[in-house]
Design an enzyme around this catalytic site. Structure first.
Site, PDB file in Angstrom:
ATOM      1  N   GLU A 191       0.840  -1.206   0.000  1.00 33.89           N
ATOM      2  CA  GLU A 191       0.000   0.000   0.000  1.00 33.89           C
ATOM      3  C   GLU A 191       0.871   1.250   0.000  1.00 33.89           C
ATOM      4  O   GLU A 191       1.963   1.248   0.558  1.00 33.89           O
ATOM      5  CB  GLU A 191      -0.897   0.017   1.255  1.00 33.89           C
ATOM      6  N   ASP A 192       0.369   2.286  -0.623  1.00 33.97           N
ATOM      7  CA  ASP A 192       1.115   3.541  -0.614  1.00 33.97           C
ATOM      8  C   ASP A 192       1.002   4.246   0.732  1.00 33.97           C
ATOM      9  O   ASP A 192       1.982   4.761   1.246  1.00 33.97           O
ATOM     10  CB  ASP A 192       0.662   4.468  -1.752  1.00 33.97           C
ATOM     11  N   ASP A 227      -3.862   5.333   6.389  1.00 31.09           N
ATOM     12  CA  ASP A 227      -4.388   6.521   7.049  1.00 31.09           C
ATOM     13  C   ASP A 227      -5.300   6.045   8.187  1.00 31.09           C
ATOM     14  O   ASP A 227      -4.835   5.751   9.281  1.00 31.09           O
ATOM     15  CB  ASP A 227      -5.119   7.366   5.999  1.00 31.09           C
ATOM     16  N   LYS A 250       0.365   7.353   8.233  1.00 30.60           N
ATOM     17  CA  LYS A 250       0.045   8.677   8.771  1.00 30.60           C
ATOM     18  C   LYS A 250       0.020   8.640  10.292  1.00 30.60           C
ATOM     19  O   LYS A 250      -0.590   7.753  10.890  1.00 30.60           O
ATOM     20  CB  LYS A 250      -1.316   9.127   8.241  1.00 30.60           C
ATOM     21  N   PHE A 290      -2.446  16.660   4.161  1.00 22.20           N
ATOM     22  CA  PHE A 290      -2.843  16.081   2.884  1.00 22.20           C
ATOM     23  C   PHE A 290      -1.619  15.965   2.000  1.00 22.20           C
ATOM     24  O   PHE A 290      -1.105  16.957   1.510  1.00 22.20           O
ATOM     25  CB  PHE A 290      -3.955  16.868   2.198  1.00 22.20           C
ATOM     26  N   ARG A 348      -0.146  12.037  -8.848  1.00 20.73           N
ATOM     27  CA  ARG A 348       0.435  10.703  -8.646  1.00 20.73           C
ATOM     28  C   ARG A 348       1.816  10.617  -9.295  1.00 20.73           C
ATOM     29  O   ARG A 348       2.650   9.808  -8.888  1.00 20.73           O
ATOM     30  CB  ARG A 348      -0.455   9.622  -9.278  1.00 20.73           C
TER      31      ARG A 348
HETATM   32  C1  PRP Z   1      -5.983   5.964  -0.535  1.00 20.20           C
HETATM   33  C2  PRP Z   1      -4.627   5.339  -0.324  1.00 20.20           C
HETATM   34  C3  PRP Z   1      -4.945   4.104   0.481  1.00 20.20           C
HETATM   35  C4  PRP Z   1      -6.122   4.539   1.326  1.00 20.20           C
HETATM   36  C5  PRP Z   1      -5.649   4.873   2.713  1.00 20.20           C
HETATM   37  O1  PRP Z   1      -6.622   5.320  -1.607  1.00 20.20           O
HETATM   38  O2  PRP Z   1      -4.031   4.998  -1.559  1.00 20.20           O
HETATM   39  O3  PRP Z   1      -5.326   3.047  -0.365  1.00 20.20           O
HETATM   40  O4  PRP Z   1      -6.667   5.708   0.690  1.00 20.20           O
HETATM   41  O5  PRP Z   1      -6.693   5.347   3.507  1.00 20.20           O
HETATM   42  P1  PRP Z   1      -7.308   4.574   4.745  1.00 20.20           P
HETATM   43  O6  PRP Z   1      -6.177   3.965   5.535  1.00 20.20           O
HETATM   44  O7  PRP Z   1      -7.985   5.677   5.515  1.00 20.20           O
HETATM   45  O8  PRP Z   1      -8.275   3.554   4.241  1.00 20.20           O
HETATM   46  P2  PRP Z   1      -7.873   5.936  -2.376  1.00 20.20           P
HETATM   47  O9  PRP Z   1      -9.122   5.404  -1.778  1.00 20.20           O
HETATM   48  O10 PRP Z   1      -7.724   7.412  -2.439  1.00 20.20           O
HETATM   49  O11 PRP Z   1      -7.769   5.309  -3.821  1.00 20.20           O
HETATM   50  P3  PRP Z   1      -6.506   5.448  -4.800  1.00 20.20           P
HETATM   51  O12 PRP Z   1      -5.440   4.525  -4.268  1.00 20.20           O
HETATM   52  O13 PRP Z   1      -7.024   5.004  -6.116  1.00 20.20           O
HETATM   53  O14 PRP Z   1      -6.064   6.883  -4.781  1.00 20.20           O
HETATM   54 MG    MG Z   2      -6.731   8.443  -3.659  1.00 18.34          MG
HETATM   55 MN    MN Z   3      -5.303   3.596  -2.431  1.00 17.03          MN
END
Ligand code: PRP
Ligand code: MG
Ligand code: MN
Length: 183
Positions: A101-102, A105, A133, A155, A168
């Site tokens: 995962e990137d 949060d 985070k 953010f 991205r």
């Molecule tokens: C973002 C990020 C993680 C997730 C983290 O994805 O890439 O996958 O939110 O948040 P959390 O721990 O509160 O669940 P997003 O839903 O924005 O989709 P994306 O990866 O396509 O940008």
């Molecule tokens: Mg996203």
């Molecule tokens: Mn994501």
């Protein structure tokens, strides 16, 4: 060094920082999965950049597959509702699964995914999060097994992380100027 994007307030992880972090993660993963053949699951879209770099730092045999989920949509806050937009093509029964995962949060996306993949009979499931985070007084829904870096509760975008599908492509991780998303 390339010029800073005008929407970025400050850089928190430079390209060099990222290189070092991903190299270290690759070593940790390679050591722990010695003799195994893990399936690395990239969580699209955000994790695609990180996963591409991480894979090239893993020295044990491994496979990769992709899952697309979304919890944020175009917003700034996690909605708590995780939508599967694309499922794995790989049978994971009996496999050692490493979720890449990137960013972690609230942890809602990952806790949902771990439960889902556990239900499919994976032999083991671990999480490798490039960024986590730090939210004071708040515990995330899951604890990652590998952590690249702790980042402030701002953010942040870049290195796969988006705001409304933008940024991205930035090669670094930076804090987005509030005026960009408060408009
Ligand atoms: C973002 C990020 C993680 C997730 C983290 O994805 O890439 O996958 O939110 O948040 P959390 O721990 O509160 O669940 P997003 O839903 O924005 O989709 P994306 O990866 O396509 O940008
Ligand atoms: Mg996203
Ligand atoms: Mn994501």
């Amino acid at each position: 060094m390339a010029e800073l994007h005008p929407d970025i307030e400050s850089v928190i992880l430079s390209e060099d920082d990222i290189k070092q972090i991903v190299g270290r993660l690759g070593q940790e993963v390679s050591r722990d999965y010695e003799g195994k053949n893990p399936l690395v699951v990239a969580v699209l879209r955000g994790a695609f950049v990180f996963t591409a770099d991480l894979l090239r730092q893993i020295t044990v045999p491994c496979a990769v597959d992709f899952m697309a989920v979304s919890s944020y949509g175009a917003g700034v806050k996690s909605s708590g509702v995780v939508k599967i937009l694309k499922d794995l093509d790989t049978e994971i029964q009996g496999r050692d699964v490493l979720i890449a995962e990137d960013i972690l949060d609230s942890g809602l996306t990952l806790s949902y995914l771990v439960d889902l993949l556990r239900g499919r009979g994976a032999k083991s499931i671990k999480i490798c999060a490039f960024a986590v985070k730090d939210i004071p007084g708040h515990t995330a829904a899951v604890t990652p097994d590998y952590v690249g870096a702790h980042v402030p509760n701002e953010f942040i975008v870049g290195y796969g992380l988006d705001y409304a599908e933008r940024y991205r492509n930035l090669p670094y991780v930076g804090i987005l100027k509030p005026e960009v998303y408060s408009k």
